[in-house]
Design an enzyme around this catalytic site. Structure first.
Site, PDB file in Angstrom:
ATOM      1  CE  LYS A  54      -3.866  -2.228   2.298  1.00  0.00           C
ATOM      2  NZ  LYS A  54      -4.333  -2.768   3.570  1.00  0.00           N
ATOM      3  CD  GLN A  98      -3.781  -4.540   6.594  1.00  0.00           C
ATOM      4  OE1 GLN A  98      -3.787  -3.530   5.886  1.00  0.00           O
ATOM      5  NE2 GLN A  98      -4.185  -5.718   6.154  1.00  0.00           N
ATOM      6  CG  ASP A 121     -10.294  -0.193   5.026  1.00  0.00           C
ATOM      7  OD1 ASP A 121     -10.075  -0.739   3.930  1.00  0.00           O
ATOM      8  OD2 ASP A 121      -9.576  -0.338   6.033  1.00  0.00           O
TER       9      ASP A 121
HETATM   10  N1  GUN Z   1      -7.160  -6.796   6.023  1.00  0.00           N
HETATM   11  C1  GUN Z   1      -7.466  -7.549   4.926  1.00  0.00           C
HETATM   12  N2  GUN Z   1      -8.153  -6.817   4.019  1.00  0.00           N
HETATM   13  C2  GUN Z   1      -8.279  -5.588   4.546  1.00  0.00           C
HETATM   14  C3  GUN Z   1      -8.866  -4.384   4.067  1.00  0.00           C
HETATM   15  O1  GUN Z   1      -9.442  -4.303   2.977  1.00  0.00           O
HETATM   16  N3  GUN Z   1      -8.768  -3.317   4.899  1.00  0.00           N
HETATM   17  C4  GUN Z   1      -8.154  -3.376   6.111  1.00  0.00           C
HETATM   18  N4  GUN Z   1      -8.136  -2.285   6.857  1.00  0.00           N
HETATM   19  N5  GUN Z   1      -7.600  -4.474   6.587  1.00  0.00           N
HETATM   20  C5  GUN Z   1      -7.648  -5.567   5.790  1.00  0.00           C
END
Ligand code: GUN
Length: 296
Positions: A54, A98, A121
């Site tokens: 990311k 996350q 998100d």
């Molecule tokens: N962990 C796995 N997929 C995601 C996601 O799309 N967003 C977040 N914040 N954590 C994750």
């Protein structure tokens, strides 16, 4: 029939290029740069890989990346204090915590402490409610990526039968809301659904998001259907580790009209949509018009 392959890797590259072009224009015309903050608590290896991808892709599209790595035993109050600082920071337009968080932290409390306007998100309860009532919201990245690929392939989705297998808050439920928003007739199926193969066979659009390797077989697929495979499962086969989806790819590809592969389908779209959401959040916060084609 042999299905057309929906190339998520190429699609994601196009989305990132559009975001990058928009960011470059913003810098040139307004002297402004969107910023994305990613918070990782603990050392889960898969999460570390996601977070570093990311950060890398955020910088590649010309945005500012803020990474906050906290120890696994971080007290909840410290995490909430960091989120409060990010909420108040004008250089930060998107915040992602996350998941999963270590067990001592209350994920719902933490997610709901993010400013909904910065919740890239789309997990904050306000955004969930806005999406559910058809109002402008931040939309979860993985279902947004699936929607973009479906719109690109079909044009209009209006009137199509969509079956979403999986009812998670991250994928299944928001996916169903988005398909409903595009006027599909939507069924959410799950592990307790009776005669799941027969339900799947009704689908013009079949979205698999159950987290079970190759569960959905070729004879569950309606001939000519579009199959979107959200699953990413690591399995051992012939002494090797492989990534497979929730769909038996070879079986389904022989029947479907179009299908996303694993890897290279939905996966790359998730981070591309996170960047698109950060740009959208930035534009909204500055009262600018939103990028076309990058939102729901
Ligand atoms: N962990 C796995 N997929 C995601 C996601 O799309 N967003 C977040 N914040 N954590 C994750």
């Amino acid at each position: 029939m042999t299905a057309a392959i929906i190339d998520g890797k190429a699609f994601a590259a196009r989305v990132r290029a559009e975001v990058a072009a928009h960011v470059a224009r913003l810098k040139e015309e307004q002297g402004l740069t969107p910023g994305l903050a990613v918070v990782l608590v603990g050392e889960d290896p898969a999460s570390q890989v996601y977070v570093s991808s990311k950060g890398k892709q955020t910088v590649e599209v010309g945005m500012t990346s803020f990474e906050h790595k906290l120890p696994a035993d971080t007290p909840e109050a410290d995490l909430l204090a960091l989120i409060a600082r990010l909420n108040a920071d004008p250089a930060v337009h998107g915040i992602l915590v996350q998941l999963p968080l270590p067990g001592h932290l209350n994920s719902e409390l933490v997610i709901n402490s993010i400013d909904p306007a910065k919740d890239v998100d789309g997990f904050h309860i306000s955004n969930v409610g806005l999406l559910g009532t058809g109002q402008k919201s931040m939309v979860p990245c993985t279902p947004l990526g699936c929607l973009m690929m479906l719109r690109d392939h079909h044009g209009s989705l209006s009137g199509l039968n969509a079956v979403v297998v999986g009812r998670s808050n991250i994928v299944g439920k928001p996916m169903a809301q988005l398909l409903l928003g595009d006027s599909c007739t939507v069924t959410i199926a799950h592990s307790r659904t009776r005669d799941l193969p027969a339900v799947c066979r009704q689908a013009d659009i079949l979205v698999a998001a159950v987290g079970r390797p190759e569960m959905i077989k070729g004879d569950w697929v309606k001939p000519g259907a579009t199959v979107i495979d959200v699953g990413i499962n690591r399995i051992e086969r012939d002494g090797k580790t492989r990534l497979v989806g929730d769909v038996d790819f070879a079986g389904a590809a022989a029947v479907a009209g179009a299908i996303t592969p694993v890897p290279g389908g939905v996966g790359p779209m998730t981070i591309a949509c996170l960047l698109a959401n950060t740009l959208t959040a930035f534009c909204r916060s500055h009262g600018l018009s939103e990028p076309q084609g990058l939102t729901a």
